[in-house]
Enzyme design. Structure first.
Site, short mmCIF file in Angstrom:
data_model
loop_
_atom_site.label_atom_id
_atom_site.label_comp_id
_atom_site.label_asym_id
_atom_site.label_seq_id
_atom_site.Cartn_x
_atom_site.Cartn_y
_atom_site.Cartn_z
N LYS A 210 12.79 -11.57 -0.37
CA LYS A 210 12.63 -12.74 -1.19
C LYS A 210 11.55 -13.58 -1.00
O LYS A 210 10.86 -13.90 -2.03
CB LYS A 210 14.06 -13.28 -1.44
N CYS A 264 11.37 -22.29 -5.71
CA CYS A 264 11.05 -21.09 -4.87
C CYS A 264 9.57 -20.80 -4.61
O CYS A 264 9.21 -20.96 -3.35
CB CYS A 264 11.23 -19.85 -5.81
#
Length: 406
Positions: A210, A264
């Site tokens: 991720k 993110c």
């Protein structure tokens, strides 16, 4: 094969936790959503939402009305516990910036008294490598009798704000368990609502995968942002340059902007840098390039404002990306606040997606801003800004960080 309904406790009811909890509830699971924000809990229990995301209000209302979704400030016993709380970074002197795992640790400690043998604990929060192991350590240190009796896995969220519900169902999911049994249990749960492929691995690989996804985009955006500075220096249109370069079959340069924001891309690369500071040289440099871009924009505004005796600066957009209300790590918001602090001129700020109660300064309607501003600073490419008639810009200084007003 008919899947068995579970009692699921979701810790955190933000942009990831609430859609996930609601989706699980509409698939027949009994879901308790937990959040420290009492106002958010009350809002959800009334069938409404406290964040903006297309069609989420419909999903939440359906989940609450079915009786399968309830919200609370305290967890309860369940079969599966999903942790979906923020993982920001801490501002420290020098680099790397350190991950702030306080929310993850607090959520873990909150569920420990309610865990039973055989329970599954899933970390969805984007986290540094080793965080799933940390969660398991906290659990067994507090309750040693659960050692070997609790399953833990990491299943990172992979959704795009503005498209969360569709991507929650359609995107492939990575699941990394501390052992194969944990991966298998988590896989069965996600199969109850995911159409995408379920990809099994170990927890550390899932965590790094991720971080790599978002770091890849950060590096690409840094390349585009550096190109925009080079093109400005050479008096060349960066958007035309990128468009022409992208006609090559193996080139795909992303678009420049005023910086990089969101929960993110602006954060996750630092998690890699903090884990391997001597090895992550390119990733660190990309972060520095993107972090420097807002200051470059501010310098551009100051240079233009110096031409006016009492400049009126119209700032278009304060969210971190187009057509959402999310301002987390928003470079646009940082730029506006710094211009305010430096008293560069009279600032008018417009963002059609942000309600006035979300900011501590006034918001101006677009029509009024366009009429009064001497300088237009476009920071976010909201749909409303793309419809601005170009003839209204004739007598204004335009600084367009998104290539919209061309």
């Amino acid at each position: 094969m008919q899947r068995i309904s579970q009692k699921i406790v979701v810790m955190g009811l933000g942009y990831i936790g609430l859609p996930t909890a609601s989706m699980l509830a509409t698939k027949g699971h009994q879901v308790l959503g937990v959040d420290v924000n009492q106002k958010a809990v009350d809002t959800i229990n009334s069938g409404r939402i406290h964040i903006i995301e297309p069609d989420l209000d419909i999903l939440v209302r359906s989940a609450v009305n079915s009786g399968n979704l309830k919200a609370s400030t305290e967890p309860e016993e369940g079969d599966t516990f999903i942790i979906a709380v923020p993982t920001p970074f801490m501002e420290v002197d020098g680099n790397p910036k350190a991950p702030d795992l306080s929310y993850v640790k607090a959520a873990t400690r909150a569920i420990v008294p309610y865990l039973r043998p055989g329970n599954l604990v899933i970390l969805e929060s984007t986290s540094p490598v080793g965080t799933t192991e940390l969660i398991h350590r906290i659990i067994v240190q507090t309750r040693p009798e659960l050692d070997g009796q609790i399953h833990a896995a990491h299943c990172p969220e992979r959704v795009l704000p503005g498209h969360i519900l569709r991507e929650l169902v359609d995107n492939d999911r990575i699941i990394g368990g501390l052992n194969k049994a944990a991966s298998a249990k988590a896989s069965e749960l996600y199969k109850s609502f995911c159409n995408g492929a379920i990809l099994l691995t170990d927890s550390k690989t899932a965590e790094l995968s991720k971080l790599v996804e978002n770091s890849f985009r950060d590096v690409n955006i840094a390349f585009a942002n550096e190109l925009s500075v080079i093109c400005d220096h050479l008096d060349i249109n960066v958007w035309e340059t990128i468009s022409l370069a992208n006609r090559h079959p193996r080139v795909n340069i992303l678009q420049p902007g005023p910086g990089v924001g969101g929960h993110c891309i602006a954060v996750d690369p630092w998690f890699i840098v903090s884990s391997a500071p001597d090895q992550a040289r390119l990733i660190r440099t990309a972060r520095q390039v993107n972090d420097a871009k807002p200051h470059w924009v501010i310098d551009k505004v100051k240079a233009k404002a110096a031409r006016f005796k009492e400049p009126v600066i119209g700032c278009l957009g304060i969210t971190f990306k187009a057509n959402i209300d999310d301002m987390r790590e928003s470079p646009a918001l940082d730029i506006v606040r710094e211009l305010q602090r430096d008293q560069v001129g009279k600032l008018l700020v417009c963002d059609p997606n942000v309600s006035i109660d979300k900011v501590d300064f006034p918001l101006t309607p677009l029509k009024q801003l366009l009429k009064e501003a001497d300088i237009l600073l476009l920071l976010v490419d909201h749909a409303e800004f793309k419809d601005i008639a170009l003839d209204t810009l004739r007598d204004k200084v335009v600084i367009d960080t998104r290539g919209v007003l061309r």
